[in-house]
Design a protein around this motif. Structure first.
Motif, PDB file in Angstrom:
ATOM      1  N   ALA A 148      17.650  24.820  41.307  1.00 61.58           N
ATOM      2  CA  ALA A 148      17.432  26.220  40.940  1.00 61.58           C
ATOM      3  C   ALA A 148      18.696  27.041  41.154  1.00 61.58           C
ATOM      4  N   ALA A 149      19.423  26.748  42.218  1.00 60.48           N
ATOM      5  CA  ALA A 149      20.667  27.470  42.488  1.00 60.48           C
ATOM      6  C   ALA A 149      21.697  27.206  41.395  1.00 60.48           C
ATOM      7  N   GLN A 150      21.819  25.946  40.996  1.00 57.72           N
ATOM      8  CA  GLN A 150      22.795  25.593  39.969  1.00 57.72           C
ATOM      9  C   GLN A 150      22.425  26.221  38.620  1.00 57.72           C
ATOM     10  N   LYS A 151      21.158  26.177  38.285  1.00 58.69           N
ATOM     11  CA  LYS A 151      20.706  26.718  37.009  1.00 58.69           C
ATOM     12  C   LYS A 151      20.987  28.225  36.928  1.00 58.69           C
ATOM     13  N   THR A 152      20.703  28.920  38.015  1.00 58.50           N
ATOM     14  CA  THR A 152      20.942  30.364  38.029  1.00 58.50           C
ATOM     15  C   THR A 152      22.430  30.681  38.012  1.00 58.50           C
ATOM     16  N   SER A 153      23.220  29.890  38.724  1.00 56.22           N
ATOM     17  CA  SER A 153      24.674  30.096  38.729  1.00 56.22           C
ATOM     18  C   SER A 153      25.252  29.954  37.332  1.00 56.22           C
ATOM     19  N   LEU A 154      24.796  28.940  36.613  1.00 58.34           N
ATOM     20  CA  LEU A 154      25.276  28.716  35.251  1.00 58.34           C
ATOM     21  C   LEU A 154      24.921  29.880  34.342  1.00 58.34           C
ATOM     22  N   GLN A 155      23.692  30.371  34.472  1.00 59.92           N
ATOM     23  CA  GLN A 155      23.257  31.457  33.586  1.00 59.92           C
ATOM     24  C   GLN A 155      24.002  32.747  33.897  1.00 59.92           C
ATOM     25  N   ILE A 156      24.229  33.037  35.164  1.00 56.90           N
ATOM     26  CA  ILE A 156      24.962  34.245  35.539  1.00 56.90           C
ATOM     27  C   ILE A 156      26.397  34.178  35.030  1.00 56.90           C
ATOM     28  N   ALA A 157      27.022  33.008  35.156  1.00 54.10           N
ATOM     29  CA  ALA A 157      28.378  32.835  34.629  1.00 54.10           C
ATOM     30  C   ALA A 157      28.399  33.026  33.108  1.00 54.10           C
ATOM     31  N   LYS A 158      27.362  32.524  32.449  1.00 59.84           N
ATOM     32  CA  LYS A 158      27.258  32.686  30.999  1.00 59.84           C
ATOM     33  C   LYS A 158      27.136  34.157  30.617  1.00 59.84           C
ATOM     34  N   SER A 159      26.383  34.925  31.402  1.00 61.05           N
ATOM     35  CA  SER A 159      26.221  36.351  31.121  1.00 61.05           C
ATOM     36  C   SER A 159      27.532  37.105  31.261  1.00 61.05           C
ATOM     37  N   VAL A 160      28.291  36.783  32.296  1.00 54.21           N
ATOM     38  CA  VAL A 160      29.588  37.433  32.481  1.00 54.21           C
ATOM     39  C   VAL A 160      30.495  37.126  31.291  1.00 54.21           C
ATOM     40  N   ALA A 161      30.545  35.860  30.889  1.00 51.48           N
ATOM     41  CA  ALA A 161      31.385  35.471  29.755  1.00 51.48           C
ATOM     42  C   ALA A 161      30.917  36.136  28.459  1.00 51.48           C
ATOM     43  N   SER A 162      29.605  36.240  28.278  1.00 53.06           N
ATOM     44  CA  SER A 162      29.063  36.889  27.078  1.00 53.06           C
ATOM     45  C   SER A 162      29.428  38.366  27.044  1.00 53.06           C
ATOM     46  N   ALA A 163      29.321  39.022  28.195  1.00 54.69           N
ATOM     47  CA  ALA A 163      29.681  40.439  28.260  1.00 54.69           C
ATOM     48  C   ALA A 163      31.159  40.638  27.958  1.00 54.69           C
ATOM     49  N   GLN A 164      31.985  39.732  28.431  1.00 52.93           N
ATOM     50  CA  GLN A 164      33.426  39.830  28.172  1.00 52.93           C
ATOM     51  C   GLN A 164      33.749  39.688  26.684  1.00 52.93           C
ATOM     52  N   ALA A 165      32.848  39.076  25.931  1.00 51.88           N
ATOM     53  CA  ALA A 165      33.080  38.856  24.500  1.00 51.88           C
ATOM     54  C   ALA A 165      32.587  40.009  23.630  1.00 51.88           C
ATOM     55  N   SER A 210      42.578  41.248  47.650  1.00 48.75           N
ATOM     56  CA  SER A 210      41.995  40.241  48.542  1.00 48.75           C
ATOM     57  C   SER A 210      40.588  39.900  48.095  1.00 48.75           C
ATOM     58  N   GLU A 211      40.085  38.763  48.548  1.00 42.75           N
ATOM     59  CA  GLU A 211      38.740  38.350  48.163  1.00 42.75           C
ATOM     60  C   GLU A 211      37.851  38.261  49.394  1.00 42.75           C
ATOM     61  N   LEU A 212      36.758  38.969  49.340  1.00 48.15           N
ATOM     62  CA  LEU A 212      35.757  38.934  50.404  1.00 48.15           C
ATOM     63  C   LEU A 212      34.780  37.812  50.094  1.00 48.15           C
ATOM     64  N   LYS A 213      34.608  36.896  51.019  1.00 51.15           N
ATOM     65  CA  LYS A 213      33.728  35.749  50.786  1.00 51.15           C
ATOM     66  C   LYS A 213      32.762  35.572  51.950  1.00 51.15           C
ATOM     67  N   GLY A 214      31.580  35.104  51.622  1.00 46.87           N
ATOM     68  CA  GLY A 214      30.571  34.830  52.631  1.00 46.87           C
ATOM     69  C   GLY A 214      29.324  34.289  51.963  1.00 46.87           C
ATOM     70  N   PRO A 215      28.269  34.051  52.735  1.00 50.17           N
ATOM     71  CA  PRO A 215      27.047  33.499  52.149  1.00 50.17           C
ATOM     72  C   PRO A 215      26.371  34.481  51.206  1.00 50.17           C
ATOM     73  N   GLY A 216      26.104  34.017  49.980  1.00 51.54           N
ATOM     74  CA  GLY A 216      25.401  34.834  49.004  1.00 51.54           C
ATOM     75  C   GLY A 216      24.009  34.286  48.756  1.00 51.54           C
ATOM     76  N   LEU A 217      23.300  34.913  47.828  1.00 50.45           N
ATOM     77  CA  LEU A 217      21.967  34.429  47.481  1.00 50.45           C
ATOM     78  C   LEU A 217      22.012  32.981  47.012  1.00 50.45           C
ATOM     79  N   ARG A 218      23.066  32.632  46.293  1.00 50.01           N
ATOM     80  CA  ARG A 218      23.184  31.255  45.804  1.00 50.01           C
ATOM     81  C   ARG A 218      23.097  30.255  46.945  1.00 50.01           C
ATOM     82  N   ASP A 219      23.778  30.541  48.051  1.00 50.22           N
ATOM     83  CA  ASP A 219      23.801  29.615  49.183  1.00 50.22           C
ATOM     84  C   ASP A 219      22.417  29.477  49.809  1.00 50.22           C
TER      85      ASP A 219
END
Length: 396
Positions: free
Chosen positions: A327-344, A309-318
């Motif tokens: 600023a929210a969008q820029k940080t979201s993009l960078q965090i997603a990039k970090s996850v993808a980089s770590a996966q590689a 199941s997925e737990l959802k609610g307001p996060g720091l991004r919101d």
């Protein structure tokens, strides 16, 4: 684990988003500050923290059952099952490391983090190693194997004298990693009387250290349990913007000081297997992914639970988006990039850090370091957007 980390205020920095991550949405960009309160974000964070620790405990208890089956009847099959259960449980614990670095119940003055996840580990402190068959407390029959004694011995007379936690269990299941292509290969016969000296103590040690890990995890989870009047969560949930500041500190410190610095940069610089996080099981690449995922969980307010199941609610991004959507969008993009980089990051990690500085494998690790470093700067910018001017983050 802290070895030479210092507290520092990170400078502000910009990020250039790559098109590959442009599809990441900012769901709350249209929200206003009046619609969302800091308290909402803090309370959901507390719910997410408790859920993640609860899942970790459940997975650790499944590991305990597999270890019990192994100790009752040591065989290749039961050992392999115990090893897999350790790997499965680590997937959830790794995500909890985003809840550290702000004097919370995991790593305050009395917190058990050092008993839970300390590393790197001097294997010879616990058991035999190549060149010394009699090394370690297991082979010293004068030392009692109890939870209290193992806790007292942990990091005694040296930070690498680790006797408890995930990595002590890992060492007992895999043994030293002496292979260039795979993890450690401790024979299951180490736990059979007559096959290896002190097999009885080896069985006792693995049993007791696993029990202690679960006790320590439960002690932290209890501090985040809802409905209590006097635990950490009760005060934290009422902390408003100060609690938000702590959440930012946790994410920023894990991003730069711990994950990018202590866990990746140090190993890249030394090229030493002893500096990789989960060196016995060759699970270091997954440690990086789960740490990065934990940061994203908190930022987005979303967490995939053990039951699917997925737990959802307001996060720091919101909260940031309600004040500064850019600023929210820029940080979201960078965090997603970090996850993808770590996966590689290639596995095994201990081989990926070898070779020329410009090798493809090292370049992927460096890309993760660079992304996490930028991410920490973006988190500082995001905090500034909601009125938090200074974050004392852990830096290498």
């Amino acid at each position: 684990m802290y070895r030479y980390l210092i507290a520092s205020t990170l400078a502000l920095g910009a990020v250039t988003a790559t098109p590959a991550f442009a599809a990441q949405p900012v769901a709350a960009a249209s929200a206003s500050a009046s619609q969302l309160k800091a308290q909402d974000v803090v309370q959901h964070y507390s719910t997410l923290v408790y859920a993640n620790y609860s899942d970790t405990i459940t997975a650790a208890k499944q590991m305990q059952k597999a270890i019990h089956a192994f100790l009752v009847k040591p065989s290749q099959a039961t050992q392999d099952a115990a090893r897999q259960a350790w790997l499965d449980a680590r997937e959830f614990y790794g995500q909890t490391e985003a809840f550290r670095f702000y004097d919370g119940p995991i790593d305050n003055e009395d917190g058990p983090e050092g008993q839970i996840n300390a590393w790197p580990m001097d294997e010879s402190y616990v058991d035999y190693v190549v060149g010394d068959d009699n090394a370690g407390l297991i082979n010293n029959r004068k030392i009692p194997i109890t939870k209290k004694r193992l806790a007292d011995l942990n990091e005694h007379d040296g930070e690498e004298n680790i006797s408890t936690g995930w990595h002590a269990i890992e060492f007992m299941l895999w043994g030293q990693d002496l292979s260039d292509t795979g993890p450690g290969a401790r024979p299951f016969t180490d736990f059979i009387d007559g096959k290896k000296p002190n097999a009885d103590r080896r069985r006792a040690y693995l049993k007791v250290v696993t029990e202690l890990l679960i006790d320590d995890l439960q002690s932290v989870a209890d501090q985040w349990k809802p409905g209590m009047k006097k635990n950490f969560r009760a005060e934290f949930s009422k902390g408003g913007e100060e609690s938000l500041r702590k959440i930012f500190v946790g994410l920023g410190s894990l991003s730069r000081g711990e994950l990018a610095g202590e866990r990746l940069e140090v190993a890249m610089a030394s090229r030493d297997q002893e500096d990789e996080h989960s060196c016995f099981s060759d699970n270091t690449h997954r440690d990086a992914v789960t740490n990065a995922q934990g940061i994203q969980n908190v930022w987005l307010g979303s967490y995939k639970r053990l039951d699917g199941s997925e737990l959802k609610g307001p996060g720091l991004r919101d909260w940031v988006a309600a004040h500064d959507a850019v600023a929210a969008q820029k940080t979201s993009l960078q965090i997603a990039k970090s996850v993808a980089s770590a996966q590689a990051i290639p596995a095994p990690f201990d081989q990926a850090i070898q070779g020329a500085r410009d090798s493809a494998a090292r370049a992927k690790i460096q890309a993760t370091i660079d992304s996490l470093t930028q991410q920490s700067k973006d988190l500082v910018d995001a905090a500034k957007a909601v009125g938090i001017e200074q974050l004392n983050l852990v830096e290498p």
